[in-house]
Design an enzyme around this catalytic site. Structure first.
Site, PDB file in Angstrom:
ATOM      1  N   TYR A 120      43.439  -3.095  23.242  1.00 11.95           N
ATOM      2  CA  TYR A 120      43.048  -4.394  23.801  1.00 11.95           C
ATOM      3  C   TYR A 120      41.550  -4.558  23.609  1.00 11.95           C
ATOM      4  CZ  TYR A 120      42.272  -8.246  27.068  1.00 11.95           C
ATOM      5  OH  TYR A 120      41.908  -9.448  27.635  1.00 11.95           O
ATOM      6  N   ASP A 173      35.166   0.061  20.313  1.00  9.74           N
ATOM      7  CA  ASP A 173      35.207  -0.771  21.505  1.00  9.74           C
ATOM      8  C   ASP A 173      35.122   0.179  22.702  1.00  9.74           C
ATOM      9  OD1 ASP A 173      35.732  -2.294  23.688  1.00  9.74           O
ATOM     10  OD2 ASP A 173      37.479  -3.319  22.852  1.00  9.74           O
ATOM     11  N   LYS A 182      31.958  -3.878  31.210  1.00 12.70           N
ATOM     12  CA  LYS A 182      32.320  -3.203  32.452  1.00 12.70           C
ATOM     13  C   LYS A 182      31.140  -2.454  33.091  1.00 12.70           C
ATOM     14  CE  LYS A 182      37.128  -3.771  31.602  1.00 12.70           C
ATOM     15  NZ  LYS A 182      37.944  -3.723  30.410  1.00 12.70           N
TER      16      LYS A 182
HETATM   17  C1  PLP Z   1      38.206  -5.011  29.451  1.00 14.92           C
HETATM   18  C2  PLP Z   1      38.154  -4.794  28.002  1.00 14.92           C
HETATM   19  C3  PLP Z   1      37.690  -5.770  27.111  1.00 14.92           C
HETATM   20  C4  PLP Z   1      37.387  -7.170  27.536  1.00 14.92           C
HETATM   21  O1  PLP Z   1      36.341  -7.264  28.436  1.00 14.92           O
HETATM   22  P1  PLP Z   1      36.251  -8.563  29.380  1.00 14.92           P
HETATM   23  O2  PLP Z   1      34.954  -8.376  30.096  1.00 14.92           O
HETATM   24  O3  PLP Z   1      37.450  -8.538  30.244  1.00 14.92           O
HETATM   25  O4  PLP Z   1      36.230  -9.751  28.472  1.00 14.92           O
HETATM   26  C5  PLP Z   1      37.537  -5.423  25.788  1.00 14.92           C
HETATM   27  N1  PLP Z   1      37.843  -4.189  25.352  1.00 14.92           N
HETATM   28  C6  PLP Z   1      38.309  -3.241  26.165  1.00 14.92           C
HETATM   29  C7  PLP Z   1      38.587  -1.880  25.629  1.00 14.92           C
HETATM   30  C8  PLP Z   1      38.502  -3.517  27.513  1.00 14.92           C
HETATM   31  O5  PLP Z   1      39.018  -2.576  28.311  1.00 14.92           O
END
Ligand code: PLP
Length: 430
Positions: free
Chosen positions: A144, A239, A267
């Site tokens: 994701y 990511d 985050k």
């Molecule tokens: C949470 C998340 C995102 C998206 O971040 P948002 O601040 O919710 O847009 C992207 N990549 C990973 C791996 C995530 O866990």
């Protein structure tokens, strides 16, 4: 446990907000109940609008690695706030946070702050395409990367929980340029990247997957990925929105000693405020406007409150021994949890632990990719979730997410959680 106020608010919210929630993962549909409305939090605990207390294992889905309301972060936000909440102009706080990120994360020589993880990943692939002049992006099944159009192909998190393959509203013209391949499969990886008919700009990966539940990369997999992308001139994007400042101060890349070309963060770097960031090699980052031609902008980017919160958080994480202690406590918890699960439901669970995040899969075999994660008994997870909530343990309302630990989770808290978990497993096995 009385949840009358939550129920009433959920009805109100449903009339005003789609599904009553501002992010699908908060809805508790897949676990067969309604969401709890939260009033306040402190340390490892949350209180709902009915006055019920919970031990929190979501931590706002990752950011709250210091627990809720850590005094040094709150003080930094207050101090910044006194000077104004947004200027749309450069501030010294941005330089300070950028320096902390560049010092901590091996691949990052220059960094651009945005307001969410989605913005970070979306901008990183635009940059990779702009830099290489190529089109195709490769991702992994169950990965994701936020909700930008290009990523909604075999995506994890809320997308898999809702059981939808992608999303209406995303044109085929866009997703035809996204290839999704199995995680941890070196053969498929090599075959795809070497395919001369594919015009691959970049590969984006969660170096430790967190959105199909926690799945660790097999030994050698990330190195293979790095070698192939280097050889073929493909941009490698980590990511690290979850793993950044979580797997270690330098993220998963520091832990595994593998340096991607670009890194996405989110985050934790916002310390509980809305922030994302992407960074990498100077040569590539210099393509971003106004230094280069690849456009990306944001009214609230580098927001002073968020920069202050991020900075205070990272400074706390730099204390010697922070990760050793946090990870040791999580590892102890995982072992005890494994013993409880094995005692009551032998052979029916699998625990994947990565530092201070774990997933308890209700699966009979090991979980190493999306397909093996999908063998989990989600009905059983739903029962487990409801019983755990009733016992005052606040978990992700979906099987394919992580359980997040913070430095505010003391050993006594975790022992309490284990005792309650054992009584829940007694119910599940009855
Ligand atoms: C949470 C998340 C995102 C998206 O971040 P948002 O601040 O919710 O847009 C992207 N990549 C990973 C791996 C995530 O866990």
């Amino acid at each position: 446990m009385n949840r009358k106020n939550s129920q009433k608010m959920f009805q109100q919210a449903n009339k005003l907000i789609p599904g009553g929630v501002n992010s699908p993962v908060r809805a508790c549909k897949s676990v067969g109940c309604d969401p709890v409305f939260i009033k306040k939090a402190a340390g490892a605990r949350l209180w709902d609008v009915d006055g019920n207390e919970y031990l929190d294992f979501i931590g706002s889905w990752g950011p709250m690695i210091l627990g809720h309301n850590p005094p040094e972060v709150i003080a930094a936000i207050k101090e910044a706030m006194e000077n104004g909440t947004s200027f749309g102009a450069p501030t010294p706080l941005e330089i300070d946070l950028a320096q902390l990120v560049v010092d901590a994360v091996p691949s990052v020589e220059k960094v651009r702050f945005v307001s969410s993880g989605t913005e970070a990943t979306m901008s990183a692939i635009r940059l990779a395409r702009g830099y290489t002049g190529r089109k195709v992006i490769v991702k992994f099944n169950g990965g994701y990367h936020g909700h930008a159009d290009s990523f909604l192909v075999k995506a994890g998190s809320g997308v898999v929980t809702l059981g939808i393959p992608g999303s209406p509203g995303v044109p085929d013209d866009i997703v035809k340029n996204t290839l999704s391949i199995p995680y941890n499969n070196e053969e498929k990886l090599e075959e795809t990247l070497r395919n001369p008919e594919l015009d691959i700009a970049c590969v984006i990966i969660e170096p430790i997957a967190g959105n199909m539940g926690v799945v660790l990369p097999k030994p050698g997999f990330l190195q293979k990925l790095r070698n192939l992308t280097t050889e073929l001139g493909i941009i490698l994007i980590f990511d690290e929105v979850i793993t950044g400042f979580r797997a270690s101060l330098g993220g998963a890349q520091a832990k595994f000693n593998i340096t991607p070309d670009l890194t996405c963060l989110g985050k934790i770097i916002g310390g509980g405020l809305p922030v994302g960031a992407y960074g990498g090699k100077k040569e590539i980052m210099s393509q971003i406007a106004p230094e280069g031609p690849v456009y990306q902008a944001g009214t609230l980017s580098g927001n002073p409150l968020a920069m202050a919160a991020g900075q205070a958080t990272i400074k706390a994480l730099m204390q010697p021994g922070f990760y050793e202690e946090l990870d040791a406590r999580a590892a102890w918890f995982a072992r005890e949890l494994g013993n409880i699960a094995e005692k009551h439901l032998p052979g029916r669970t699998c625990i994947n632990l990565a530092g201070s995040v774990l997933t308890l899969f209700f699966s009979k075999g090991p979980v190493y990719d999306f397909d093996s994660a999908m063998t989990s008994d989600t009905k059983m997870y739903g029962r487990y979730y409801r019983e755990m909530l009733a016992a005052g343990l606040y978990l992700a309302p979906a099987q394919f997410e992580g359980m997040f630990f913070s430095s505010a989770h003391r050993r006594e808290d975790l022992q309490l959680a284990l005792d309650k978990t054992e009584s829940v497993f007694r119910i599940l096995s009855a």
